[in-house]
Design an enzyme around this catalytic site. Structure first.
Site, PDB file in Angstrom:
ATOM      1  N   ARG A 116      12.683  26.565   2.743  1.00 39.54           N
ATOM      2  CA  ARG A 116      11.607  27.027   1.845  1.00 39.54           C
ATOM      3  C   ARG A 116      12.163  28.141   0.960  1.00 39.54           C
ATOM      4  O   ARG A 116      12.100  29.308   1.276  1.00 39.54           O
ATOM      5  CB  ARG A 116      10.430  27.514   2.699  1.00 39.54           C
ATOM      6  CG  ARG A 116       9.269  28.053   1.950  1.00 39.54           C
ATOM      7  CD  ARG A 116       8.348  27.036   1.369  1.00 39.54           C
ATOM      8  NE  ARG A 116       7.837  26.039   2.295  1.00 39.54           N
ATOM      9  CZ  ARG A 116       7.385  24.846   1.893  1.00 39.54           C
ATOM     10  NH1 ARG A 116       7.399  24.520   0.618  1.00 39.54           N
ATOM     11  NH2 ARG A 116       6.940  23.970   2.773  1.00 39.54           N
ATOM     12  N   GLN A 176       7.744  13.062   1.334  1.00 36.90           N
ATOM     13  CA  GLN A 176       7.383  13.906   0.169  1.00 36.90           C
ATOM     14  C   GLN A 176       8.660  14.465  -0.462  1.00 36.90           C
ATOM     15  O   GLN A 176       9.528  14.983   0.241  1.00 36.90           O
ATOM     16  CB  GLN A 176       6.472  15.025   0.702  1.00 36.90           C
ATOM     17  CG  GLN A 176       6.520  16.339  -0.016  1.00 36.90           C
ATOM     18  CD  GLN A 176       5.259  16.592  -0.855  1.00 36.90           C
ATOM     19  OE1 GLN A 176       4.559  15.651  -1.251  1.00 36.90           O
ATOM     20  NE2 GLN A 176       4.969  17.842  -1.118  1.00 36.90           N
ATOM     21  N   ARG A 185      16.651  16.381  -0.222  1.00 37.29           N
ATOM     22  CA  ARG A 185      16.558  17.785   0.207  1.00 37.29           C
ATOM     23  C   ARG A 185      16.761  17.957   1.708  1.00 37.29           C
ATOM     24  O   ARG A 185      16.954  19.064   2.177  1.00 37.29           O
ATOM     25  CB  ARG A 185      15.229  18.405  -0.235  1.00 37.29           C
ATOM     26  CG  ARG A 185      13.992  17.795   0.379  1.00 37.29           C
ATOM     27  CD  ARG A 185      12.755  18.526  -0.082  1.00 37.29           C
ATOM     28  NE  ARG A 185      11.548  18.046   0.560  1.00 37.29           N
ATOM     29  CZ  ARG A 185      10.402  18.713   0.587  1.00 37.29           C
ATOM     30  NH1 ARG A 185      10.298  19.881   0.006  1.00 37.29           N
ATOM     31  NH2 ARG A 185       9.346  18.200   1.187  1.00 37.29           N
ATOM     32  N   HIS A 203      13.504  21.805  -7.251  1.00 36.67           N
ATOM     33  CA  HIS A 203      12.332  22.568  -6.788  1.00 36.67           C
ATOM     34  C   HIS A 203      12.685  24.061  -6.697  1.00 36.67           C
ATOM     35  O   HIS A 203      12.707  24.645  -5.616  1.00 36.67           O
ATOM     36  CB  HIS A 203      11.921  22.013  -5.419  1.00 36.67           C
ATOM     37  CG  HIS A 203      10.531  22.329  -5.013  1.00 36.67           C
ATOM     38  ND1 HIS A 203      10.044  23.620  -4.961  1.00 36.67           N
ATOM     39  CD2 HIS A 203       9.516  21.524  -4.628  1.00 36.67           C
ATOM     40  CE1 HIS A 203       8.792  23.580  -4.551  1.00 36.67           C
ATOM     41  NE2 HIS A 203       8.450  22.317  -4.350  1.00 36.67           N
ATOM     42  N   GLU A 263       9.773  24.014 -11.766  1.00 31.66           N
ATOM     43  CA  GLU A 263      10.683  22.957 -11.328  1.00 31.66           C
ATOM     44  C   GLU A 263      10.916  21.978 -12.472  1.00 31.66           C
ATOM     45  O   GLU A 263       9.998  21.256 -12.861  1.00 31.66           O
ATOM     46  CB  GLU A 263      10.062  22.214 -10.136  1.00 31.66           C
ATOM     47  CG  GLU A 263       9.550  23.146  -9.054  1.00 31.66           C
ATOM     48  CD  GLU A 263       8.508  22.487  -8.143  1.00 31.66           C
ATOM     49  OE1 GLU A 263       8.621  21.281  -7.881  1.00 31.66           O
ATOM     50  OE2 GLU A 263       7.575  23.181  -7.715  1.00 31.66           O
TER      51      GLU A 263
HETATM   52  C1  BG6 Z   1       5.447  21.228  -5.401  1.00 26.86           C
HETATM   53  C2  BG6 Z   1       4.298  20.258  -5.432  1.00 26.86           C
HETATM   54  O1  BG6 Z   1       6.474  20.745  -6.208  1.00 26.86           O
HETATM   55  O2  BG6 Z   1       5.924  21.349  -4.065  1.00 26.86           O
HETATM   56  C3  BG6 Z   1       3.215  20.731  -4.469  1.00 26.86           C
HETATM   57  O3  BG6 Z   1       3.804  20.160  -6.741  1.00 26.86           O
HETATM   58  C4  BG6 Z   1       3.782  20.929  -3.083  1.00 26.86           C
HETATM   59  O4  BG6 Z   1       2.159  19.789  -4.438  1.00 26.86           O
HETATM   60  C5  BG6 Z   1       4.974  21.882  -3.176  1.00 26.86           C
HETATM   61  O5  BG6 Z   1       2.778  21.473  -2.245  1.00 26.86           O
HETATM   62  C6  BG6 Z   1       5.659  22.152  -1.845  1.00 26.86           C
HETATM   63  O6  BG6 Z   1       6.044  20.970  -1.243  1.00 26.86           O
HETATM   64  P1  BG6 Z   1       6.758  20.987   0.174  1.00 26.86           P
HETATM   65  O7  BG6 Z   1       6.907  19.559   0.565  1.00 26.86           O
HETATM   66  O8  BG6 Z   1       8.080  21.671  -0.009  1.00 26.86           O
HETATM   67  O9  BG6 Z   1       5.862  21.782   1.087  1.00 26.86           O
END
Ligand code: BG6
Length: 252
Positions: A14, A33, A38, A113, A218
């Site tokens: 994160r 997701q 990643r 991201h 991003e």
């Molecule tokens: C962003 C998305 O890019 O990433 C969000 O637009 C999402 O919807 C965020 O909550 C974090 O994603 P993750 O999978 O790293 O918790």
């Protein structure tokens, strides 16, 4: 980097710049997701690393991810994804290449991201998105247009800005610092995200109060997929520079 970031190979850290590939969010055929890159182990293709993994002699490191048994189960395509980081005096340049090594056309979406540290999210303005259309991910991705000259954060923001200008500025007004985000024309879009109070509490690898100290801007191709013919290569690049004084740009 979040104080609660977990480095166990199961999920992305994160913080930093997790790579969303071969899909951004759920905009593609992959179950996970933001895709699998990643969470994948890249090989170092250029740059000499010391035993702790620090690049000791160059300002460049190139990392490569190739299709393998695991990726083929999730996404049945042969590919090579490479990303090159070049440290500059005021920031970093990032170059991406995706090679379609298979015999069929492939489609993917992608983004970097990037998490940017700020002092206080309530005193942050994002410049350069005025009048740009976006998909509001907090409202079922309904299409809207950025009305305010400067995007601010009175609460949670999760938006996919489409076909943005190639320069966006994050003004961290509490410190006077400006971050200039520049992207090449092949990166059409820019996602802006801050989870705010409730989502920060619900996110196990983020401290409850840490939403105040970052904003994600991003750069990527999210709104429509890249269609890459067999054996072709897609290239993209972007640059992030921290500036003490506001840059002299039309959008400021
Ligand atoms: C962003 C998305 O890019 O990433 C969000 O637009 C999402 O919807 C965020 O909550 C974090 O994603 P993750 O999978 O790293 O918790």
């Amino acid at each position: 980097m979040s104080s609660k970031a977990v480095f166990d190979g199961k999920k992305a850290l994160r913080g930093g710049a997790p790579i969303c590939f071969p899909q951004f969010s759920d905009l593609g055929p992959v179950a996970s997701q933001h895709g699998f890159a990643r969470n994948s182990k890249f090989e170092v293709a250029e740059g000499e690393l010391d035993p702790s993994g620090v690049n000791k002699s160059h300002n460049i490191v190139k990392l490569v991810l190739r299709h393998n048994d695991e990726t083929l189960k999730m996404w049945p395509h042969e590919f090579m994804y490479s990303i090159t980081f070049t440290l500059k005096d005021q920031g970093i340049e990032i170059d991406v290449e995706v090679m379609n090594q298979g015999q069929c056309e492939v489609e993917f979406t992608t983004a970097l991201h990037t998490y940017f540290a700020v002092k206080d999210i309530t005193q942050v303005g994002v410049h350069g998105l005025h009048a740009v259309q976006y998909l509001d991910s907090l409202q079922g991705r309904v299409t809207k247009r950025q009305q305010d000259e400067v995007l601010r954060f009175p609460g949670e923001v999760d938006r996919i800005y489409l076909n943005t200008p190639n320069e966006i500025i994050i003004a961290d007004e509490a410190t006077g610092r400006h971050i200039l985000v520049s992207k090449a024309a092949t990166l059409f879009d820019a996602v802006v995200w801050n989870p705010w109070v409730e989502k920060a509490r619900a996110t196990s690898d983020l401290g409850d109060e840490e939403y105040k100290n970052f904003v994600c801007v991003e750069v990527g191709r999210c709104g429509s997929p890249i269609v890459l013919p067999a054996q072709a290569t897609w290239k993209a690049s972007c640059k992030f520079e921290a500036l003490e004084a506001p840059p002299a740009l039309a959008c400021l």
